[in-house]
Design a protein around this motif. Sequence first.
Motif, PDB file in Angstrom:
ATOM      1  N   GLY A   1       0.814  -1.214   0.000  1.00 29.09           N
ATOM      2  CA  GLY A   1       0.000   0.000   0.000  1.00 29.09           C
ATOM      3  C   GLY A   1       0.839   1.252   0.000  1.00 29.09           C
ATOM      4  O   GLY A   1       0.526   2.235  -0.690  1.00 29.09           O
ATOM      5  N   LEU A   2       1.912   1.239   0.767  1.00 26.68           N
ATOM      6  CA  LEU A   2       2.799   2.405   0.816  1.00 26.68           C
ATOM      7  C   LEU A   2       3.470   2.627  -0.532  1.00 26.68           C
ATOM      8  O   LEU A   2       3.548   3.760  -1.028  1.00 26.68           O
ATOM      9  N   ALA A   3       3.954   1.543  -1.146  1.00 23.89           N
ATOM     10  CA  ALA A   3       4.685   1.673  -2.411  1.00 23.89           C
ATOM     11  C   ALA A   3       3.779   2.120  -3.554  1.00 23.89           C
ATOM     12  O   ALA A   3       4.068   3.099  -4.250  1.00 23.89           O
ATOM     13  N   VAL A   4       2.668   1.410  -3.756  1.00 19.13           N
ATOM     14  CA  VAL A   4       1.805   1.761  -4.895  1.00 19.13           C
ATOM     15  C   VAL A   4       1.071   3.069  -4.634  1.00 19.13           C
ATOM     16  O   VAL A   4       0.767   3.807  -5.582  1.00 19.13           O
ATOM     17  N   GLY A   5       0.773   3.383  -3.370  1.00 19.40           N
ATOM     18  CA  GLY A   5       0.103   4.643  -3.074  1.00 19.40           C
ATOM     19  C   GLY A   5       0.925   5.839  -3.511  1.00 19.40           C
ATOM     20  O   GLY A   5       0.400   6.796  -4.089  1.00 19.40           O
ATOM     21  N   ILE A   6       2.229   5.779  -3.239  1.00 17.69           N
ATOM     22  CA  ILE A   6       3.116   6.864  -3.670  1.00 17.69           C
ATOM     23  C   ILE A   6       3.233   6.894  -5.187  1.00 17.69           C
ATOM     24  O   ILE A   6       3.139   7.950  -5.822  1.00 17.69           O
ATOM     25  N   ASP A   7       3.410   5.732  -5.785  1.00 16.75           N
ATOM     26  CA  ASP A   7       3.623   5.670  -7.231  1.00 16.75           C
ATOM     27  C   ASP A   7       2.399   6.145  -8.011  1.00 16.75           C
ATOM     28  O   ASP A   7       2.525   6.897  -8.986  1.00 16.75           O
ATOM     29  N   TYR A   8       1.212   5.710  -7.615  1.00 21.02           N
ATOM     30  CA  TYR A   8       0.011   6.085  -8.361  1.00 21.02           C
ATOM     31  C   TYR A   8      -0.219   7.596  -8.308  1.00 21.02           C
ATOM     32  O   TYR A   8      -0.566   8.226  -9.310  1.00 21.02           O
ATOM     33  N   ALA A   9      -0.035   8.181  -7.136  1.00 20.59           N
ATOM     34  CA  ALA A   9      -0.177   9.636  -7.023  1.00 20.59           C
ATOM     35  C   ALA A   9       0.910  10.354  -7.816  1.00 20.59           C
ATOM     36  O   ALA A   9       0.662  11.398  -8.433  1.00 20.59           O
ATOM     37  N   LEU A  10       2.112   9.772  -7.815  1.00 23.48           N
ATOM     38  CA  LEU A  10       3.231  10.360  -8.558  1.00 23.48           C
ATOM     39  C   LEU A  10       2.899  10.482 -10.037  1.00 23.48           C
ATOM     40  O   LEU A  10       3.139  11.521 -10.667  1.00 23.48           O
TER      41      LEU A  10
END
Length: 751
Positions: free
Chosen positions: A239-248
């Motif tokens: 969740g932490l990894a994809v959450g940052i990436d998707y918003a990025l």
Amino acid sequence: MATFFYKLGCLAFRRRGTTALLWLLILIGAGFAASSAPPPPADTFSMPGTESQKAFDLLEEKFPAAGADGASARVVVRAPEGERITDPEHKTAVAGLVADLGENPKVSRVTDPLTSGAVSKDGTTAYAVATYEVMATELKDTEHDALDKTLRSGRDAGLTVEAGGDAVKIDTTMSGAGEKIGLLISAIVLLTTFGSLIAAGMPLLTALIGIGTGISVITALSSTLGLSSTTSTLAMMLGLAVGIDYALFIVSRYRSELLEGHDRQEAAGRAVGTAGSAVVFAGLTVIVALAGLSVVNIPVLTKMGLAAAGTVAVAVLIAVTLVPALLGFAPVRVLRRRDRAAFRGKPLSARQQRKAAKRVAKQAKQRPNLGARWAGYVLRHPVAVLLVGVVGLGAVALPAADLELGLPGEGTMAPDTTQRKAYDMLSASFGDGFNGPLTVTVESDRAAAVAKEVGERFAEENGVASVAAVTANEAGDTAIFSVVPASGPNDTATEDLVRSLRDLAGALEGDTGSEILISGQPALFIDFSRTLDEALLPYLGLVVGLAFLLLMVVFRSVLVPFKAALGFLLSVGAALGAVVAVFQKGWFADVFGVEQPGPVMSTMPILMIGVVFGLAMDYEVFLVSRMREAYVHGATSGEAVVTGFRYGGRVVSAAALIMISVFSGFIVEDNDLIAMMGFALASAVLFDAFVVRLAIVPALFALLGTKAWWLPRWLDRLLPNLDVEGAKLSRHPAGAPASYRYPRREQELIR
């Protein structure tokens, strides 16, 4: 589809206050539900349909006295060198230690080794077993401290005293250091990429909101759905990894649209309509891969996969709703300082928008960025890049040929732990197989007599060190006895012995009219491995098949999904080779803090396959969707590759670095499975993003040319046209928009 998400992005941007308030209420509500929920249940492990599980269930039903309801501690004592544990002064010390154990809180009974015969043949070593009234998960610091104090008193008496068993405290709690390290490095990467504190902080904020919401929901449902405290570990990591990436990706696309002269709300809508559509499909591939773990039929993996899939779904929803809302609060401050001046005051007029678009095209003509230059190099040397990438990943994958799987146990713990010391003392004094006894369960009308006969037959088999006496239940319909192998729990000889004993048990069942089940650690490992082996091909077929269909709909191509799957296999092979090299063979063990190299945990490969497949498809979607977008808008195949890298190469690289930093942070955790998973996922993302997606993929596009986008006409008519690339959003229906008109300098890059 792009039109729907375009409207959703505009709505969230326009109603930013309402959208932000809704997510805040969701977070608060989930947090309140989690705080008021009952504590999560204890960790349990089951494998439906296996002989070991059938034996456990039978014992629980017919022979509860043999169950493992209460925790136990096996305290091993050894006399000084040259002396015996039965010497008078040592007998007194052992008696005092046994008495102290009996007085410890929650201890129900203690066996005295001097009266129960738990003394080695050479008389140097003995062990006492303390059984507790409660399960290991219910023991508090008071009970653990009392046990530690008892061990110290025995050592003070001149004995070597160590302890094993589930009553001995193991610190498996997450320290939080991994998340902090990942967030710190992610913040640095985001700040470097965006050059704006607001833009860098936005993905971090939305990722934390997503993690908070997802983990709170998991905690709130833990008691109802039987989710243990470890279920949320994978969910937190992903969740932490994809959450940052998707918003990025959405923030980056918004900045690009804004700099090309679009109105602020229009830029937000187009960002969600294009990059947001890619985020949705990328998230779907991750969700499919994680939810597909349910076909393995191991409940703990199913729960971990579904919990992580739910957290990824929350991250997708936040990316397409909350991110454009937050952009509405700071529509210009997400830009670099030097780019903000042109957007101060009122929104740009139509004339100013045209000037901005020309300015962007002029800048691209003057200085193609690193991504465009790299794409041009690959397009000019596709064969060399392809060979280097494939051969390099193949070389890294070579150690995977020596893969050895195993279950975690005291024999795989660090040498300085008391559990490992006790394990080694017992192996040296009582035999290698003493730490991995087999439990034989016999169900029959005359269980005791049949079990005695079976034990006599088992004792004649090669590889059996000893057979214990038979114990029957009160009803007389179930009996158990232990078989101690001559070899260690993880030895191949022990696995062969289990299989031969099960074959013999099958023959004896027909002769005696009984049911004979063999369980224990070695048998459990065999059943676990068989379950995983049988589920691997169906799992891969389900996940790869569904993801193939998704990618075919997204890219409207047959070859693009096919090469994406092949690239995934290269990434997984290389990552698995790196895990074997570090955690099994011990290469660079000191660098990565591996205290005890040993077999790779059995659950790790299939977990890694599921997670890595989803993440690999993420980068495929993000990078290739921009190529597809350019191709649909009139670019040639080579120009589309350059465009994809010009706009997406930097962002994909930043996203990969963020994921690597997040996963690498978990390597410092004390939990072996978490550390190994962190290393495996970080390695897989490194190989997949920087070798497969940024090197091998453009090389294949260069070799395939326009054939990469080939789709049979009959299939084209069958597949729904979801317009993921946003063709319907184009304001230039008669030709390519300004952002896709290629200057001479950039055309030279692909020649």
